[in-house]
Design a protein around this motif. Sequence first.
Motif, PDB file in Angstrom:
ATOM      1  N   ARG A  32      -9.853 -17.041  -8.392  1.00 19.55           N
ATOM      2  CA  ARG A  32     -10.122 -17.464  -7.013  1.00 19.55           C
ATOM      3  C   ARG A  32     -11.379 -16.760  -6.522  1.00 19.55           C
ATOM      4  NH1 ARG A  32      -4.928 -16.354  -7.879  1.00 19.55           N
ATOM      5  NH2 ARG A  32      -3.344 -17.939  -7.423  1.00 19.55           N
ATOM      6  N   ASN A  33     -12.506 -17.396  -6.748  1.00 19.42           N
ATOM      7  CA  ASN A  33     -13.781 -16.775  -6.371  1.00 19.42           C
ATOM      8  C   ASN A  33     -14.590 -17.794  -5.587  1.00 19.42           C
ATOM      9  OD1 ASN A  33     -15.802 -14.893  -6.201  1.00 19.42           O
ATOM     10  ND2 ASN A  33     -16.617 -15.312  -8.236  1.00 19.42           N
ATOM     11  N   ALA A  34     -14.631 -17.629  -4.265  1.00 20.47           N
ATOM     12  CA  ALA A  34     -15.290 -18.605  -3.392  1.00 20.47           C
ATOM     13  C   ALA A  34     -16.798 -18.431  -3.392  1.00 20.47           C
ATOM     14  CB  ALA A  34     -14.755 -18.474  -1.965  1.00 20.47           C
ATOM     15  N   ALA A  35     -17.489 -19.536  -3.228  1.00 22.07           N
ATOM     16  CA  ALA A  35     -18.963 -19.522  -3.236  1.00 22.07           C
ATOM     17  C   ALA A  35     -19.542 -18.613  -2.158  1.00 22.07           C
ATOM     18  CB  ALA A  35     -19.483 -20.947  -3.056  1.00 22.07           C
ATOM     19  N   ASP A  36     -18.914 -18.613  -0.984  1.00 20.46           N
ATOM     20  CA  ASP A  36     -19.428 -17.810   0.135  1.00 20.46           C
ATOM     21  C   ASP A  36     -18.831 -16.413   0.190  1.00 20.46           C
ATOM     22  OD1 ASP A  36     -21.048 -19.914   0.994  1.00 20.46           O
ATOM     23  OD2 ASP A  36     -19.405 -20.806   2.136  1.00 20.46           O
ATOM     24  N   GLY A  37     -18.034 -16.063  -0.802  1.00 20.11           N
ATOM     25  CA  GLY A  37     -17.485 -14.713  -0.855  1.00 20.11           C
ATOM     26  C   GLY A  37     -15.998 -14.642  -0.561  1.00 20.11           C
ATOM     27  N   ASN A  38     -15.411 -13.535  -0.956  1.00 18.22           N
ATOM     28  CA  ASN A  38     -13.981 -13.308  -0.790  1.00 18.22           C
ATOM     29  C   ASN A  38     -13.728 -12.155   0.172  1.00 18.22           C
ATOM     30  OD1 ASN A  38     -13.541 -15.234  -2.802  1.00 18.22           O
ATOM     31  ND2 ASN A  38     -13.452 -13.698  -4.426  1.00 18.22           N
ATOM     32  N   ILE A  39     -12.568 -12.217   0.810  1.00 13.38           N
ATOM     33  CA  ILE A  39     -12.070 -11.097   1.597  1.00 13.38           C
ATOM     34  C   ILE A  39     -10.792 -10.648   0.897  1.00 13.38           C
ATOM     35  CG2 ILE A  39     -11.413 -10.322   3.912  1.00 13.38           C
ATOM     36  CD1 ILE A  39     -12.480 -13.307   4.678  1.00 13.38           C
ATOM     37  N   VAL A  40     -10.676  -9.362   0.608  1.00 12.31           N
ATOM     38  CA  VAL A  40      -9.544  -8.874  -0.172  1.00 12.31           C
ATOM     39  C   VAL A  40      -8.703  -7.905   0.669  1.00 12.31           C
ATOM     40  CG1 VAL A  40      -8.834  -7.604  -2.238  1.00 12.31           C
ATOM     41  CG2 VAL A  40     -10.789  -9.173  -2.350  1.00 12.31           C
ATOM     42  N   PHE A  41      -7.408  -8.170   0.718  1.00  9.28           N
ATOM     43  CA  PHE A  41      -6.449  -7.311   1.414  1.00  9.28           C
ATOM     44  C   PHE A  41      -5.496  -6.723   0.372  1.00  9.28           C
ATOM     45  CE2 PHE A  41      -7.922 -10.499   4.338  1.00  9.28           C
ATOM     46  CZ  PHE A  41      -8.042  -9.867   5.565  1.00  9.28           C
ATOM     47  N   ILE A  42      -5.308  -5.421   0.412  1.00 10.84           N
ATOM     48  CA  ILE A  42      -4.439  -4.738  -0.551  1.00 10.84           C
ATOM     49  C   ILE A  42      -3.361  -3.996   0.239  1.00 10.84           C
ATOM     50  CG2 ILE A  42      -4.335  -2.965  -2.343  1.00 10.84           C
ATOM     51  CD1 ILE A  42      -7.253  -3.712  -3.064  1.00 10.84           C
ATOM     52  N   ALA A  43      -2.101  -4.405   0.046  1.00  8.68           N
ATOM     53  CA  ALA A  43      -1.008  -3.878   0.872  1.00  8.68           C
ATOM     54  C   ALA A  43       0.146  -3.402  -0.016  1.00  8.68           C
ATOM     55  CB  ALA A  43      -0.524  -4.960   1.843  1.00  8.68           C
ATOM     56  N   TYR A  44       0.119  -2.154  -0.396  1.00  2.44           N
ATOM     57  CA  TYR A  44       1.127  -1.594  -1.307  1.00  2.44           C
ATOM     58  C   TYR A  44       1.604  -0.228  -0.846  1.00  2.44           C
ATOM     59  CZ  TYR A  44       0.266  -5.211  -4.760  1.00  2.44           C
ATOM     60  OH  TYR A  44       0.182  -6.415  -5.396  1.00  2.44           O
ATOM     61  N   GLY A  45       2.720   0.188  -1.410  1.00  2.00           N
ATOM     62  CA  GLY A  45       3.210   1.537  -1.170  1.00  2.00           C
ATOM     63  C   GLY A  45       4.697   1.639  -0.883  1.00  2.00           C
ATOM     64  N   ALA A  46       5.283   0.614  -0.243  1.00  2.14           N
ATOM     65  CA  ALA A  46       6.701   0.675   0.130  1.00  2.14           C
ATOM     66  C   ALA A  46       7.602   0.793  -1.098  1.00  2.14           C
ATOM     67  CB  ALA A  46       7.089  -0.550   0.946  1.00  2.14           C
ATOM     68  N   ASN A  47       7.198   0.166  -2.201  1.00  2.00           N
ATOM     69  CA  ASN A  47       7.961   0.292  -3.447  1.00  2.00           C
ATOM     70  C   ASN A  47       7.502   1.493  -4.261  1.00  2.00           C
ATOM     71  OD1 ASN A  47       9.556  -2.102  -3.076  1.00  2.00           O
ATOM     72  ND2 ASN A  47       7.753  -3.301  -3.601  1.00  2.00           N
ATOM     73  N   ASP A  48       6.205   1.765  -4.250  1.00  2.00           N
ATOM     74  CA  ASP A  48       5.661   2.893  -5.018  1.00  2.00           C
ATOM     75  C   ASP A  48       6.349   4.203  -4.654  1.00  2.00           C
ATOM     76  OD1 ASP A  48       2.618   1.999  -6.261  1.00  2.00           O
ATOM     77  OD2 ASP A  48       3.481   0.746  -4.707  1.00  2.00           O
ATOM     78  N   LEU A  49       6.529   4.427  -3.335  1.00  4.06           N
ATOM     79  CA  LEU A  49       7.068   5.709  -2.882  1.00  4.06           C
ATOM     80  C   LEU A  49       8.590   5.809  -2.992  1.00  4.06           C
ATOM     81  CD1 LEU A  49       8.452   5.234   0.137  1.00  4.06           C
ATOM     82  CD2 LEU A  49       6.087   5.260   0.875  1.00  4.06           C
ATOM     83  N   ALA A  50       9.244   4.690  -3.291  1.00  9.01           N
ATOM     84  CA  ALA A  50      10.702   4.712  -3.429  1.00  9.01           C
ATOM     85  C   ALA A  50      11.097   5.496  -4.682  1.00  9.01           C
ATOM     86  CB  ALA A  50      11.249   3.285  -3.507  1.00  9.01           C
ATOM     87  N   ALA A  51      12.162   6.269  -4.557  1.00  3.09           N
ATOM     88  CA  ALA A  51      12.644   7.049  -5.700  1.00  3.09           C
ATOM     89  C   ALA A  51      13.889   6.389  -6.276  1.00  3.09           C
ATOM     90  CB  ALA A  51      12.961   8.471  -5.270  1.00  3.09           C
ATOM     91  N   LYS A  52      13.945   6.373  -7.593  1.00  2.00           N
ATOM     92  CA  LYS A  52      15.130   5.860  -8.283  1.00  2.00           C
ATOM     93  C   LYS A  52      15.568   6.934  -9.271  1.00  2.00           C
ATOM     94  CE  LYS A  52      16.673   1.196  -9.167  1.00  2.00           C
ATOM     95  NZ  LYS A  52      16.315  -0.193  -9.425  1.00  2.00           N
ATOM     96  N   GLU A  53      16.813   7.336  -9.147  1.00  2.00           N
ATOM     97  CA  GLU A  53      17.360   8.421  -9.980  1.00  2.00           C
ATOM     98  C   GLU A  53      16.472   9.661  -9.893  1.00  2.00           C
ATOM     99  OE1 GLU A  53      17.822   6.603 -13.792  1.00  2.00           O
ATOM    100  OE2 GLU A  53      19.436   5.290 -13.110  1.00  2.00           O
ATOM    101  N   GLY A  54      16.019   9.944  -8.675  1.00  2.00           N
ATOM    102  CA  GLY A  54      15.273  11.181  -8.423  1.00  2.00           C
ATOM    103  C   GLY A  54      13.791  11.145  -8.729  1.00  2.00           C
ATOM    104  N   GLU A  55      13.307  10.008  -9.209  1.00  2.00           N
ATOM    105  CA  GLU A  55      11.889   9.926  -9.573  1.00  2.00           C
ATOM    106  C   GLU A  55      11.212   8.761  -8.857  1.00  2.00           C
ATOM    107  OE1 GLU A  55       9.642   9.641 -13.801  1.00  2.00           O
ATOM    108  OE2 GLU A  55      11.312  11.063 -13.669  1.00  2.00           O
ATOM    109  N   LYS A  56      10.047   9.048  -8.259  1.00  2.00           N
ATOM    110  CA  LYS A  56       9.323   7.984  -7.555  1.00  2.00           C
ATOM    111  C   LYS A  56       8.857   6.918  -8.546  1.00  2.00           C
ATOM    112  CE  LYS A  56       7.698  10.418  -3.469  1.00  2.00           C
ATOM    113  NZ  LYS A  56       8.771  11.420  -3.549  1.00  2.00           N
ATOM    114  N   LEU A  57       8.890   5.660  -8.102  1.00  8.65           N
ATOM    115  CA  LEU A  57       8.442   4.575  -8.985  1.00  8.65           C
ATOM    116  C   LEU A  57       6.984   4.774  -9.361  1.00  8.65           C
ATOM    117  CD1 LEU A  57      10.182   1.403  -7.476  1.00  8.65           C
ATOM    118  CD2 LEU A  57      11.013   2.997  -9.200  1.00  8.65           C
ATOM    119  N   VAL A  58       6.168   5.207  -8.385  1.00  8.40           N
ATOM    120  CA  VAL A  58       4.759   5.553  -8.653  1.00  8.40           C
ATOM    121  C   VAL A  58       4.454   6.804  -7.833  1.00  8.40           C
ATOM    122  CG1 VAL A  58       2.346   4.804  -8.485  1.00  8.40           C
ATOM    123  CG2 VAL A  58       4.122   3.123  -9.005  1.00  8.40           C
TER     124      VAL A  58
END
Length: 205
Positions: free
Chosen positions: A68-94
């Motif tokens: 997906r690469n538009a001729a007039d340019g792209n706008i990129v939104f990056i929205a992460y962290g709610a899952n990364d910071l979650a811990a499972k069995e005492g260890e963060k996913l990321v």
Amino acid sequence: MRYGLFFGDSITYGEYDGVFGGWVDILKRYALQQFHEGKNELILFNLGIGGETTDGLIKRIPHELNARNAADGNIVFIAYGANDLAAKEGEKLVNPERFKSNILTAVQHAKQFSRDIYLVSILPFSSKLDGVVSVTGKMRVSGDVVVYNQILKDIVIENSLTYIDFYAAFLHDKEILLSEDGVHPNEKGYGMMAEIAIPIIEKYL
């Protein structure tokens, strides 16, 4: 014509919003309406995947950007962290170090296609979930949201990007803006996110 690419997890996808389809879908409809009224064409892609962490993001972002690469340019939104910071069995996913590395990798990929890159804050979650293991086996701690958001803010400053602070907008009224699960926004919460984001996409219409 420009493309707006929204990378994220289930909050980007719009989970738990049976009315509007989430904040990105509200923006999609708004941009289309503005185009019909004579504004520039801005096509928005909701690339949110439920449960995804930044580990998944860096695997797919080069392919998604290439596709997906538009001729007039792209706008990129990056929205992460709610899952990364979650811990499972005492260890963060990321853990925080890998989260920072992954976001930086994603930003470097995005820079090849866009000069307009936005990092989106992690939302606060309900107080009833703080330090509690959920039915999915994940545990989230409020203090970690602050830590991971600070990582995003630092990356924004160091790379001359733009930060969208949904966290601050939600914090005071989070219990009425979040759905029953305490993590995802409800219709009111998603609507508020869209209101905050509309002036951003207005710049490209």
